[in-house]
Design an enzyme around this catalytic site. Structure first.
Site, PDB file in Angstrom:
ATOM      1  N   PHE A 169       0.824  -1.218   0.000  1.00 63.49           N
ATOM      2  CA  PHE A 169       0.000   0.000   0.000  1.00 63.49           C
ATOM      3  C   PHE A 169       0.854   1.262   0.000  1.00 63.49           C
ATOM      4  CE2 PHE A 169      -0.792   2.656   3.764  1.00 63.49           C
ATOM      5  CZ  PHE A 169      -0.046   2.014   4.742  1.00 63.49           C
ATOM      6  N   GLY A 225       1.929  -7.686  -0.656  1.00 66.56           N
ATOM      7  CA  GLY A 225       1.453  -6.759  -1.693  1.00 66.56           C
ATOM      8  C   GLY A 225       0.445  -7.443  -2.602  1.00 66.56           C
ATOM      9  N   SER A 250       5.839  -6.506  10.196  1.00 70.54           N
ATOM     10  CA  SER A 250       4.958  -6.688  11.352  1.00 70.54           C
ATOM     11  C   SER A 250       5.750  -7.085  12.585  1.00 70.54           C
ATOM     12  CB  SER A 250       3.922  -7.772  11.029  1.00 70.54           C
ATOM     13  OG  SER A 250       3.299  -8.220  12.199  1.00 70.54           O
ATOM     14  N   SER A 263      12.114   1.831  10.399  1.00 77.01           N
ATOM     15  CA  SER A 263      10.900   1.828  11.223  1.00 77.01           C
ATOM     16  C   SER A 263      11.080   2.557  12.549  1.00 77.01           C
ATOM     17  CB  SER A 263      10.488   0.384  11.509  1.00 77.01           C
ATOM     18  OG  SER A 263       9.454   0.355  12.476  1.00 77.01           O
ATOM     19  N   TYR A 311      11.392  -7.618  14.721  1.00 80.80           N
ATOM     20  CA  TYR A 311      11.137  -6.690  13.616  1.00 80.80           C
ATOM     21  C   TYR A 311      11.892  -5.376  13.806  1.00 80.80           C
ATOM     22  CZ  TYR A 311       8.654  -3.473  10.528  1.00 80.80           C
ATOM     23  OH  TYR A 311       8.360  -2.535   9.578  1.00 80.80           O
ATOM     24  N   LYS A 316      14.857  -4.056  11.286  1.00 77.41           N
ATOM     25  CA  LYS A 316      14.780  -2.776  10.563  1.00 77.41           C
ATOM     26  C   LYS A 316      15.960  -1.880  10.926  1.00 77.41           C
ATOM     27  CE  LYS A 316      11.669  -2.897   7.616  1.00 77.41           C
ATOM     28  NZ  LYS A 316      11.789  -2.302   6.288  1.00 77.41           N
ATOM     29  N   ASN A 355       4.004   4.360  11.852  1.00 77.20           N
ATOM     30  CA  ASN A 355       2.621   3.874  11.695  1.00 77.20           C
ATOM     31  C   ASN A 355       1.872   4.511  10.528  1.00 77.20           C
ATOM     32  OD1 ASN A 355       3.473   3.295  14.611  1.00 77.20           O
ATOM     33  ND2 ASN A 355       1.664   2.024  14.325  1.00 77.20           N
ATOM     34  N   VAL A 381      -3.381  -1.348  12.612  1.00 77.20           N
ATOM     35  CA  VAL A 381      -4.579  -1.180  13.433  1.00 77.20           C
ATOM     36  C   VAL A 381      -5.633  -0.278  12.765  1.00 77.20           C
ATOM     37  CG1 VAL A 381      -3.702   0.763  14.825  1.00 77.20           C
ATOM     38  CG2 VAL A 381      -5.371  -0.801  15.799  1.00 77.20           C
TER      39      VAL A 381
HETATM   40  C1  UD1 Z   1       5.044  -1.033  14.296  1.00 84.23           C
HETATM   41  C2  UD1 Z   1       5.909   0.216  14.155  1.00 84.23           C
HETATM   42  C3  UD1 Z   1       5.692   0.841  12.793  1.00 84.23           C
HETATM   43  C4  UD1 Z   1       5.870  -0.207  11.725  1.00 84.23           C
HETATM   44  C5  UD1 Z   1       4.886  -1.319  11.953  1.00 84.23           C
HETATM   45  C6  UD1 Z   1       4.997  -2.425  10.919  1.00 84.23           C
HETATM   46  C7  UD1 Z   1       6.029   1.110  16.427  1.00 84.23           C
HETATM   47  C8  UD1 Z   1       5.728   2.234  17.322  1.00 84.23           C
HETATM   48  N1  UD1 Z   1       5.575   1.197  15.181  1.00 84.23           N
HETATM   49  O1  UD1 Z   1       3.745  -0.667  14.345  1.00 84.23           O
HETATM   50  O2  UD1 Z   1       6.611   1.866  12.593  1.00 84.23           O
HETATM   51  O3  UD1 Z   1       5.682   0.355  10.469  1.00 84.23           O
HETATM   52  O4  UD1 Z   1       5.186  -1.910  13.204  1.00 84.23           O
HETATM   53  O5  UD1 Z   1       3.846  -3.170  10.958  1.00 84.23           O
HETATM   54  O6  UD1 Z   1       6.698   0.162  16.799  1.00 84.23           O
HETATM   55  N2  UD1 Z   1      -3.640  -3.178  17.833  1.00 84.23           N
HETATM   56  C9  UD1 Z   1      -4.882  -3.387  18.408  1.00 84.23           C
HETATM   57  N3  UD1 Z   1      -5.824  -4.088  17.707  1.00 84.23           N
HETATM   58  C10 UD1 Z   1      -5.592  -4.582  16.453  1.00 84.23           C
HETATM   59  C11 UD1 Z   1      -4.323  -4.370  15.863  1.00 84.23           C
HETATM   60  C12 UD1 Z   1      -3.362  -3.665  16.592  1.00 84.23           C
HETATM   61  O7  UD1 Z   1      -5.135  -2.954  19.536  1.00 84.23           O
HETATM   62  O8  UD1 Z   1      -6.489  -5.216  15.868  1.00 84.23           O
HETATM   63  C13 UD1 Z   1      -2.657  -2.373  18.581  1.00 84.23           C
HETATM   64  C14 UD1 Z   1      -1.276  -2.974  18.697  1.00 84.23           C
HETATM   65  O9  UD1 Z   1      -1.155  -3.821  19.811  1.00 84.23           O
HETATM   66  C15 UD1 Z   1      -0.439  -1.703  18.834  1.00 84.23           C
HETATM   67  C16 UD1 Z   1      -1.182  -0.679  17.974  1.00 84.23           C
HETATM   68  O10 UD1 Z   1      -2.504  -1.188  17.846  1.00 84.23           O
HETATM   69  O11 UD1 Z   1      -0.420  -1.259  20.165  1.00 84.23           O
HETATM   70  C17 UD1 Z   1      -0.590  -0.506  16.607  1.00 84.23           C
HETATM   71  O12 UD1 Z   1      -0.369  -1.777  16.033  1.00 84.23           O
HETATM   72  P1  UD1 Z   1       0.051  -1.962  14.517  1.00 84.23           P
HETATM   73  O13 UD1 Z   1      -0.844  -1.191  13.643  1.00 84.23           O
HETATM   74  O14 UD1 Z   1       0.225  -3.403  14.269  1.00 84.23           O
HETATM   75  O15 UD1 Z   1       1.446  -1.220  14.437  1.00 84.23           O
HETATM   76  P2  UD1 Z   1       2.723  -1.182  15.437  1.00 84.23           P
HETATM   77  O16 UD1 Z   1       3.065  -2.549  15.897  1.00 84.23           O
HETATM   78  O17 UD1 Z   1       2.564  -0.082  16.406  1.00 84.23           O
END
Ligand code: UD1
Length: 315
Positions: A12, A37, A80, A119, A143, A147, A172, A187
């Site tokens: 994306f 992708g 991830s 990252s 991860y 990175k 993010n 998320v």
């Molecule tokens: C991390 C990195 C980001 C990177 C990404 C790759 C950090 C701060 N960021 O993102 O730079 O590009 O990995 O994927 O480390 N969550 C929920 N419910 C869901 C899915 C996720 O609560 O259904 C929560 C996760 O536990 C987390 C937050 O949402 O606390 C963000 O998760 P996600 O979108 O997977 O990204 P990060 O792991 O933060």
């Protein structure tokens, strides 16, 4: 001077970058193994690109595509935190060995510059916010470490192999075409599809963790700047919006935009999860001439509209 290669160009973020390069009249080659992708992301531009379905772990196959590139954007990865814990071997091979292959092919193929997608996870749980590039990294998941190793390789290739490199630490990233369908999906893609389908999302932990969600077009803007600005080889820049919002607040804001009331479910906190994340954007502004164009809310609304249109089109 006009050959641009994008690894991970069917993802994306990659496909948004490819669109911007085409708009600038560039010749674009994409390397992607379609592990996360999708060709669908390139459907409307497929006649204007050269697509190579290749894996960055296969040096011999990717080297001829990379050789002679004016700019190479290296975005291909298994992106991830939880997947790097569930599948550490694959994640290591792609994110470290594959990345090494891209840098090696670029150095041997006399590429003008490689722009590497690093990252924000590299910062880990450093106490100070916002997170600034001069802080010592504290990776807390495979991860994040992988990175970070890529960044170190980028600067070592600049020092030892006469290859221009720039690393951008993505914070993010979200936006149209982000795939919501995997257990490892970002998320916001999950929240938005839950919102549109009237389902309850699961928040991992107490929801008070915070993120600097960054709209994809701002990241594309930074990638383009990092490709052209001179005097920055070997450096690392934050690619973030500069704001910070908790997951609880984010879900609340999305419900308000949509005018609905859907309480989230809560599950156990995820291993390797960072608590708070926010970019210090000053170096990117000063040295890359970057100005974020989208507020978080603008990005949210644009992305939500994309999912809505896409969902309707799929029916
Ligand atoms: C991390 C990195 C980001 C990177 C990404 C790759 C950090 C701060 N960021 O993102 O730079 O590009 O990995 O994927 O480390 N969550 C929920 N419910 C869901 C899915 C996720 O609560 O259904 C929560 C996760 O536990 C987390 C937050 O949402 O606390 C963000 O998760 P996600 O979108 O997977 O990204 P990060 O792991 O933060």
């Amino acid at each position: 001077m006009n050959r641009y290669v994008v690894t991970g160009g069917a993802g994306f973020i990659g496909s948004a970058l490819v669109r911007a390069l085409l708009a600038d009249g560039r010749e674009v080659h994409i390397i992607d193994n379609l592990s996360s992708g999708k060709l669908q992301n390139l459907e409307d531009i497929k006649s204007r690109i050269t697509f190579h379905q290749l894996d960055i772990c296969r040096y011999d196959q990717i080297a001829p595509v990379i050789a002679g590139g004016y700019r190479v954007f290296h975005l291909a990865a298994i992106p991830s935190v939880p997947k790097s814990i569930d599948q550490p071997v694959e994640s290591h091979e792609v994110n470290i060995d594959g990345t090494f292959n891209v840098f090696r092919a670029a150095a041997e193929g006399r590429v003008g510059r490689v722009i590497y997608a690093a990252s924000s996870s590299a910062y880990g749980d450093t106490e100070v916010l916002p997170k600034v590039e001069t802080m010592s990294p504290q990776p807390k998941s495979p991860y994040a470490l992988q990175k970070l190793v890529g960044e170190y390789y980028a600067s070592v290739f600049a020092n030892c192999f006469n290859l221009q490199t720039v690393s951008l630490r993505f914070f993010n990233v979200f936006g149209p075409r982000q795939d919501p369908s995997s257990p490892y999906s970002g998320v916001l893609s999950v929240f938005m599809t839950c919102l549109l389908e009237g389902r309850r999302p699961t928040i991992f932990g107490d929801g008070e963790q915070s993120r600097d969600f960054t709209y994809v077009e701002d990241v594309v803007g930074l990638l383009l700047k990092a490709a052209e600005v001179s005097g920055i080889s070997g450096k690392v820049f934050n690619a973030g919006n500069g704001g910070r919002i908790t997951l609880n607040e984010t879900w609340k804001q999305l419900q308000q935009i949509e005018g609905v009331n859907i309480p989230a479910k809560y599950g156990p906190a995820r291993a390797g999860d960072v608590r708070d994340s926010q970019a210090d954007t000053r170096a990117a502004m000063r040295e890359l001439g970057h100005t974020p164009r989208f507020t978080f809310e603008q990005g949210l609304r644009l992305t939500l509209e994309w999912y809505r249109a896409h969902q309707l089109a799929a029916k």
